[in-house]
Design a protein around this motif. Structure first.
Motif, PDB file in Angstrom:
ATOM      1  N   TYR A   1       2.138 -11.223   8.119  1.00  0.00           N
ATOM      2  CA  TYR A   1       2.739 -11.641   6.854  1.00  0.00           C
ATOM      3  C   TYR A   1       3.687 -10.564   6.323  1.00  0.00           C
ATOM      4  CZ  TYR A   1       3.081 -13.433   2.068  1.00  0.00           C
ATOM      5  OH  TYR A   1       3.546 -13.915   0.867  1.00  0.00           O
ATOM      6  N   ALA A   2       3.268  -9.308   6.406  1.00  0.00           N
ATOM      7  CA  ALA A   2       4.143  -8.212   5.975  1.00  0.00           C
ATOM      8  C   ALA A   2       5.394  -8.160   6.837  1.00  0.00           C
ATOM      9  CB  ALA A   2       3.391  -6.887   6.040  1.00  0.00           C
TER      10      ALA A   2
ATOM     11  N   LEU B   1       6.856 -10.728   8.411  1.00  0.00           N
ATOM     12  CA  LEU B   1       7.717 -11.851   8.043  1.00  0.00           C
ATOM     13  C   LEU B   1       8.473 -11.574   6.746  1.00  0.00           C
ATOM     14  CD1 LEU B   1       5.390 -14.884   8.897  1.00  0.00           C
ATOM     15  CD2 LEU B   1       7.552 -14.312  10.026  1.00  0.00           C
ATOM     16  N   ARG B   2       7.796 -10.954   5.793  1.00  0.00           N
ATOM     17  CA  ARG B   2       8.459 -10.625   4.528  1.00  0.00           C
ATOM     18  C   ARG B   2       9.557  -9.584   4.743  1.00  0.00           C
ATOM     19  NH1 ARG B   2       4.597  -9.665  -0.476  1.00  0.00           N
ATOM     20  NH2 ARG B   2       6.654  -9.766  -1.446  1.00  0.00           N
TER      21      ARG B   2
ATOM     22  N   GLU C   1      12.483 -11.329   6.309  1.00  0.00           N
ATOM     23  CA  GLU C   1      13.207 -12.127   5.312  1.00  0.00           C
ATOM     24  C   GLU C   1      14.121 -11.239   4.478  1.00  0.00           C
ATOM     25  OE1 GLU C   1      12.201 -15.599   2.048  1.00  0.00           O
ATOM     26  OE2 GLU C   1      10.824 -13.896   2.226  1.00  0.00           O
ATOM     27  N   THR C   2      13.656 -10.050   4.124  1.00  0.00           N
ATOM     28  CA  THR C   2      14.493  -9.122   3.359  1.00  0.00           C
ATOM     29  C   THR C   2      15.717  -8.703   4.156  1.00  0.00           C
ATOM     30  OG1 THR C   2      12.577  -8.274   2.148  1.00  0.00           O
ATOM     31  CG2 THR C   2      14.529  -6.871   2.218  1.00  0.00           C
TER      32      THR C   2
ATOM     33  N   ARG D   1      10.618 -18.451   6.424  1.00  0.00           N
ATOM     34  CA  ARG D   1      10.215 -17.941   5.111  1.00  0.00           C
ATOM     35  C   ARG D   1       8.690 -17.936   4.975  1.00  0.00           C
ATOM     36  NH1 ARG D   1      11.409 -20.484   0.469  1.00  0.00           N
ATOM     37  NH2 ARG D   1      11.618 -22.514   1.469  1.00  0.00           N
ATOM     38  N   PRO D   2       8.108 -16.766   4.725  1.00  0.00           N
ATOM     39  CA  PRO D   2       6.664 -16.729   4.450  1.00  0.00           C
ATOM     40  C   PRO D   2       6.404 -17.215   3.030  1.00  0.00           C
ATOM     41  CG  PRO D   2       7.593 -14.523   4.285  1.00  0.00           C
ATOM     42  CD  PRO D   2       8.729 -15.434   4.686  1.00  0.00           C
TER      43      PRO D   2
ATOM     44  N   HIS E   1       2.966 -17.931   1.642  1.00  0.00           N
ATOM     45  CA  HIS E   1       1.748 -17.427   1.000  1.00  0.00           C
ATOM     46  C   HIS E   1       0.795 -16.900   2.060  1.00  0.00           C
ATOM     47  CE1 HIS E   1      -0.793 -16.835  -2.423  1.00  0.00           C
ATOM     48  NE2 HIS E   1      -1.760 -17.604  -1.959  1.00  0.00           N
ATOM     49  N   HIS E   2       0.030 -15.881   1.673  1.00  0.00           N
ATOM     50  CA  HIS E   2      -1.011 -15.318   2.533  1.00  0.00           C
ATOM     51  C   HIS E   2      -2.358 -15.662   1.914  1.00  0.00           C
ATOM     52  CE1 HIS E   2      -3.107 -11.402   4.113  1.00  0.00           C
ATOM     53  NE2 HIS E   2      -3.548 -12.491   4.718  1.00  0.00           N
TER      54      HIS E   2
ATOM     55  N   MET F   1       3.866 -20.824   5.968  1.00  0.00           N
ATOM     56  CA  MET F   1       5.267 -20.474   6.165  1.00  0.00           C
ATOM     57  C   MET F   1       6.107 -21.728   6.298  1.00  0.00           C
ATOM     58  SD  MET F   1       4.995 -19.055  10.099  1.00  0.00           S
ATOM     59  CE  MET F   1       3.300 -18.457   9.969  1.00  0.00           C
TER      60      MET F   1
END
Length: 347
Positions: free
Chosen positions: A66-67, A69-70, A73-74, A87-88, A90-91, A100
């Motif tokens: 998850y980290a 993917l975030r 995305e940045t 786009r992630p 929610h975890h 996602m």
């Protein structure tokens, strides 16, 4: 809303989340991680040497992905027309689940399989050049390595000594399992060239974790999307690039037909596109890259040898590996020749 299981893997299940809005496609993908029975993070399966050992519990793997993917995305979620992102959303910490965005696009592996001479789609796909996509795969990795924060990640194989030791470990393992005649001297020659050519400390970067065509989408607009990050280590900067190049060369169809599925010229063009995309903004010393390609080829060879189950399936698997070993030895020798020729040109 309804949930439908799409893919079941040994350590993860993927579900499509459908909304009652008439759409035939899921709106959200739910990835639920799970551990092996009795998983304690130890090495699994046989005694072969590995570039990466040990596994993380599902909770840590989920948080890490998850980290990742975030962070992707940045880096790639802006207005660049060549790239897109998953786009992630929610975890779900207690469920070891990531929600996602669902992406409706083929992977680069799907495209590559369609271009095989054994595929019914070959006649149509040969008119669609994907070399630009391979160039983008190289460019994506260069940017990821430049911008991905290192934080306090541990280093893996950071020195020349580590690489030489790994070559010798593969030589011992494969000789024991296959015999010296089947393996030849490719691993020992790789160790000698690594000792001669690599710097004492290797240039490093955060690793994607599984940088392969199966983890890249290519949408109708030609945008590349990379997913399934597992940024767990700082690794030699050529490792992820080498993994991609080896994945292109060692698809199952090519391996088990001993090179009949794809022409060498076509694979060479894809490889050049990846390398040119990666080094468009940077220098790249090819002998060091080829050393890592050879190391990962030996790692794949060792994994294939070590994966045979018991019983008749194991006997069939062993026969398949024996058949493929001739091609793997030939591919290893090709890389050795490239290391020697490239280093001669640059000295």
């Amino acid at each position: 809303m309804r949930l439908q299981r799409l893919v079941q893997r040994p350590r993860a299940v993927l579900y499509g989340v459908y909304l009652d809005d008439g759409s035939q496609l899921p709106r959200v993908l739910a990835k639920v991680r799970r551990g092996w029975p009795g998983d304690d993070g130890a090495e699994r399966g046989g005694t072969r040497p590995r570039l990466a050992s040990g596994s993380l519990p599902p909770s840590e793997s989920t948080a890490l992905e998850y980290a990742g993917l975030r962070a992707i995305e940045t880096m790639f979620g802006g207005a660049d027309p060549g790239f897109s992102v998953v786009r992630p959303l929610h975890h779900l910490v207690h469920e070891d689940t990531i929600l996602m965005e669902y992406v409706d696009a083929p992977t680069l592996r799907d495209r590559l399989l369609a271009e095989s001479r054994l595929s019914p789609q070959h006649v149509l796909s040969r008119h669609r050049s994907t070399e630009e996509a391979w160039w983008k795969a190289g460019a994506w990795l260069h940017r990821f390595q430049r911008e991905m924060p290192r934080q306090e990640l541990p280093a893996r194989q950071p020195t020349r000594h580590d690489v030489v030791h790994q070559f010798l470990a593969y030589d011992e393992f494969l000789t024991t399992r296959l015999g010296r005649r089947a393996l030849g001297d490719v691993a020992r020659r790789g160790a000698a060239l690594a000792e001669q050519l690599l710097p004492e400390r290797l240039p490093s970067a955060v690793g994607h974790g599984d940088y392969a065509p199966r983890n890249m989408f290519l949408d109708r607009a030609g945008r590349l999307t990379v997913f399934d990050p597992m940024p767990r280590w700082v690794v030699p900067r050529h490792e992820d690039l080498s993994r991609l190049l080896v994945a292109i060369r060692l698809l199952g169809a090519q391996l088990h037909t001993r090179g009949a599925a794809y022409s060498r010229g076509g694979l060479d063009r894809r490889e050049r596109a990846v390398i040119e995309g990666y080094r468009a903004e940077d220098r790249l010393w090819l002998p060091e890259l080829r050393c890592h390609q050879l190391l990962i080829t030996l790692d794949k060879w060792s994994a294939a040898v070590d994966s045979a189950p018991a019983g008749w399936r194991g006997r069939l698997r062993a026969a398949s590996v024996e058949w493929a070993s001739g091609f793997l030895r030939r591919e290893s020798r090709r890389l050795l020749e490239l290391i020697e020729s490239d280093s001669a040109r640059t000295t």
